[in-house]
Every structure is written in structure tokens, then in C-alpha cells.
Design an enzyme around this catalytic site. Sequence first.
Site, PDB file in Angstrom:
ATOM      1  N   HIS A   1      -6.740   2.255   2.797  1.00  0.00           N
ATOM      2  CA  HIS A   1      -5.814   2.361   1.862  1.00  0.00           C
ATOM      3  C   HIS A   1      -4.656   1.469   1.890  1.00  0.00           C
ATOM      4  CE1 HIS A   1      -4.121   4.175  -1.746  1.00  0.00           C
ATOM      5  NE2 HIS A   1      -4.754   5.431  -1.707  1.00  0.00           N
TER       6      HIS A   1
ATOM      7  N   PRO B   1     -10.197   6.449   0.260  1.00  0.00           N
ATOM      8  CA  PRO B   1     -11.277   6.895  -0.709  1.00  0.00           C
ATOM      9  C   PRO B   1     -12.479   6.290  -0.721  1.00  0.00           C
ATOM     10  CG  PRO B   1      -8.999   6.242  -1.545  1.00  0.00           C
ATOM     11  CD  PRO B   1      -9.260   5.358  -0.391  1.00  0.00           C
TER      12      PRO B   1
END
Length: 637
Positions: A354, A131
Site C-alpha cells: 500500500h 489489500p
Amino acid sequence: MWGFCSRLAVKAGISKPCSLVKPNHLVKPVSAARVSGRYLSHQQGLPPLPVPPLQQTCERYLTALEPIVEEEELKRTRELLQEFQKAGGVGERLQRGLEKRAHNTDNWLSEWWVQLAYLEYRLPVVVHSSPGLVLPRMNFSDKQGQIRFAAKLIAGVLDFKTMIDNETLPVEYLGGRPLCMNQYYEVLSSCRVPGLKRDSVVNHAKSSPPPRHITVVHHLQFFALDVYDSDGTPLTVDQICVQLERICSASPQTSQEPVGILTTQHRDSWGKAYLNLIRDETNRESVSAIQRSIFVVCLDGAMPEASDGTYRSSAAVQMLHGGGSKGNSANRWFDKTLQFIIGEDGTCGANYEHAPAEGPPIVALIDHVVEYTRKPEAVQPPTLPLPMPQKLHFNITPEVKKDIEEAEQSMNTLAKDLDMKVVVFGHFGKNVPKSQKMSPDAFIQIALQLAYYRMHQRCCATYESASLRMFRLGRTDTIRSASTASAAFVRAVDDPSRQNTEKVDLMEKAVKAHRSYTSMAVSGQAIDRHLLGLKMQAVEEQLSIPEVFTDASYAKALNYQLSTSQVPSKTDCVMCFGPVATSGYGVCYNPMDDHINFSVSSFNACEETDAAGLAAALEVALLDMKTLLERTPRAKL
């Protein structure tokens, strides 16, 4: 969906690959009170992740399928589930195996999850997994301002790191129960390392001696910058400023060797290119210095000009992938767990890999850092001269040059394909649903269901992350936001033959159903990780995969057309990520008191999807739901 969901490396004897769900990027938030406490003492007191009852999961799975599959498919799945869970059958055997695993491990899921959802997932981490986070535009617009802000930010991260190192990070609580703090200890000094078929993550924080340097990238060139004095004291903001100025002076021109772009590749391609790269000893030492560093700071040039309306969307692109090879995609090392990105024009944010952590620990760190940068600076005494930051050199062989060219091409294709829209919904925030005694998250999720239904005339499998941090080493489970209650509401809203009182009643039921599923998920009783565990147990026991997992309904259930996450923060920021299905959307939101920050992504290659269209439909849905509540008398809650 095939390329977009995590999948298991097929063991010998299994005829087809096992389609597993790719994780959503962030996680259902915790409204946590904080009290100081030592890390290990409370970790040992956390309960283990439970294995839900088999019958309960099978029943809840059927209920979850109702709004997203056809009646015929549902009938077939019902028969398969009856066979799967019959007395003495394969379901019972796998359940017993899973319960035994839970008894013998700290967390029966976490190791499988990191491997399957991240390290064996072979699409690029860029867009597909890592992200981005967009901070508010900072108050500077030149090199000096950029350097000064970067120095404060670095000092702020080191301040947070002191709490991690001393194990004085305040333990978070949810509803009086302590949460697992492990992820906080995984985000600094860690890095993903590419492999040929599976990656790994290295964490150097506990090595002796631990890393004392960060990596700074400027004009596509990498530097190792020691951020501690010889006595172990963090450098002051002024000292860091001096060092960053030296780095900028030592790299006045953009490098012709954009090595960082290699980290944007498909993981198998990068695995091969990585071996080519580190064959050379200089390259190996440079890569090792990046991997061991505490975190990365990317000093970018100014972004391409954007109007006020598109500024946030352009900034999101910078944080997510850097804008391609002609932009800043090579001014990154995407394998690094934490990268802070600071543009010369005040554009700021972060990107994180992540595998080690979900969004909340990253956001907590960033909230701390943003607050730190706003503090007035103390007058600091003059200091002794500092050693020069070390430039990390790379020898580019013809083979590595070819790998770089291929990476540039692939990155540019991906950058062109991603459609990203960031909007600030300014009409209201958490205040409106709260005034109606409704959960803000549930209210937004139901609005998303309505927006999607209006655009596509159907309900779809929807993923929202739920935190399992009530349990030792807990990661996430899935909140399935598409329910029979949400389907009934979205089908009724635009039906002129239905009364408003009925529509409001259906809205309330949909919001309550979402709230109820959320409670179930955070307490370890959702269905998705349990089903995954049963499937993995079959692989472990070298059994053929039960038909329940090769069924069309299971594929539909995992083909998330809406991949969503609420990531609240004190800072007025928003996270963003790509869709997990080629024909889907990625939606992230941060509800503030009087507005909501949204990011919506889709792929241009899919003609059906439109990020700006869904963002606009979501705004209309939120307003329509508010209007419906305001115009309709309701029974007292």
C-alpha cells in the site's frame, strides 16, 4: 487498537508514543473523465494541499465526536480544545508552523503520511495493510489455460506500462479539475524494503537502464523473466507462453525452501531476517532481482475445493494472504508493490503493497488488463529463440531456516485468525439510490451504520477513505461516516413509535450529511489529516504533545471499528482487507449497476465481531432502507 494503528517513532523527550491512525486501504472513488495529457505539465498546475483554518477543524472535530463518545468525555474535550486554540496559544503556534511547511513543500502531508501510516507501521503488511483484489473466475481449469491467461495478463500490463513510460496516460478529471497522476508512476518496478525500525520504498522505474524483467513464482520458486526483446519490444503472448512453460518445467516440485514466507512477518522480525538472508551474495542478488522487477506473477495450484457460495470468500483469502504455509502464502513476495495471482483452477486476482498508492490506480490498471485479456489475439509471426528465464537461487543457512519456520508459524496463526466473507448483494445496485436522487456511496455507508448498530447496539468511529488527488501528491483523508444525522436515523429505524415519514426524513438527512462530509474531505477541508499535521508539527518543534491528542476522545476517534472503502471498477471484482482494530471490521465494496460486491473481514480472536453476521445485517439494512423509501410518500426532491 494500540497495535492496529500507525504510530510515530517516539522522539527523545516525548514521554509516550503518539497514537496515529492507520490508513484505510483504498479511497473514495473519482468519477473521472479522461483526456490525454503529459504528466509533468499538468502536475505543476495542480494546487497544493491546503491547511484548513484551526477553528474550523476544532469545531468539526467536536461535531464528529458527538455520536461516538460520552457526554462527560465530550465536555472534557471541549475544554481542551478551547485551551488549545486560544489566542497566542500552542494551537496557533502549530498552525503557523504547518502553514509555513505547506509554503515550503509540494505537499505538507504526503511525506509524513507515507512514513507514519506505512513505513513505520510494524505489523505484517499481510492482512493489516496490503489489500487483495478478487477478479471474476476465469474460464480455464488446467495448467495450459493458466499459462495462456497469465501470458495475456502480462502482455496487458506491459501495454499499460507503455502509456506510463511515454507519459501518455490519460489525465483524470473530477468536476472539471485535473487529478494528481503521480501514483500511477509509483506502482511498477517498485518494492518495499524492510528495515529494523522503519522500512523504505525503492522505485527502479527511472533507473538507467530501467528493469526489463518480471518475477514469476511457481511452486515457491522464483524466476526472473525478461519481457522485452533485445530491441525493447515487449514479448508477444506466444513468446511469454513459451517462457512460462519453461518456468513450470524447471520447477515441477514444490520447493523445500519457502523463502517468500519471510515477507509475511512482523516488520521488525523481517527486518532482522532480511539482514540474515542478504548476507549471502547469491541471496542478495536474488532478492535484488525481485525488488527491481516490474511486477510479480504468482502461479498457484488449484485452491482447496469450495462450494459456489463460499468460492469468492476462499478466493479473497488467497489474494489477501495465500491461505497459510500449507497453501500459497510462500508463493508470494509481499513487499512487491504489485503481485498478480493466477490459480490453476481459474481463480485470479492481485495483492498490492500500500505504501506507493491507493486503490484507484491499481483498479484502473487491472480494468485495462482484464479488457486486454478479452481481446481476440492477432496472428503472430514465428519468432527467434529466447534465452531461458533465470532461476533465482537461495542458500538457506540454519539461521534463515529458523526465520522461515518462525514466519510459517506466525502466518498460520494470522490466517486462522482472519474471518473473511465476500458476498454479492444481488437485489439492487447503484440503480436504486440513484433513482431516489441519493448518492450510492452515501446510501451504502448509512446502511453500514444501521447494520453495525443493529449488531452492537452502539455507533462507532468509522473510516472511509477520501481521495486528495485534486492536490499535488495528494493521498487520502477520512470521511467520518458516523455522524449525528446517521446516529439519529439508525436509532429511529426499529422504533415502532416513529412514523415512516419521519424515518425517511432522517435517512435523507443522514445521506446528505455523508455527501456533505465527502465534498469537504475531497476539497482538503476534513479534520483528520489536519489534526495529524498539528500533532506532527509539535514533534518537529520538539514541544510536548498537546493534551487534545492524549485525550480519551482522540483515542476513541481513531479506534475505527468500521474501516471501509468504496472501490468501483468496470470489472466485476471486489477488493478486500483486514480490520484496523482488533475488535473491528474491514469492509470494501464495489457498487455495480444492478448488484453490489462486498467483502467483510473480522478477527476470530474477537468474540464480539462476526464477518458473516455483519454481511447479513448489511443485506437486511439495504433492503429495509429500499422498502422504507418505496412505502413512504416523499416531498418532491
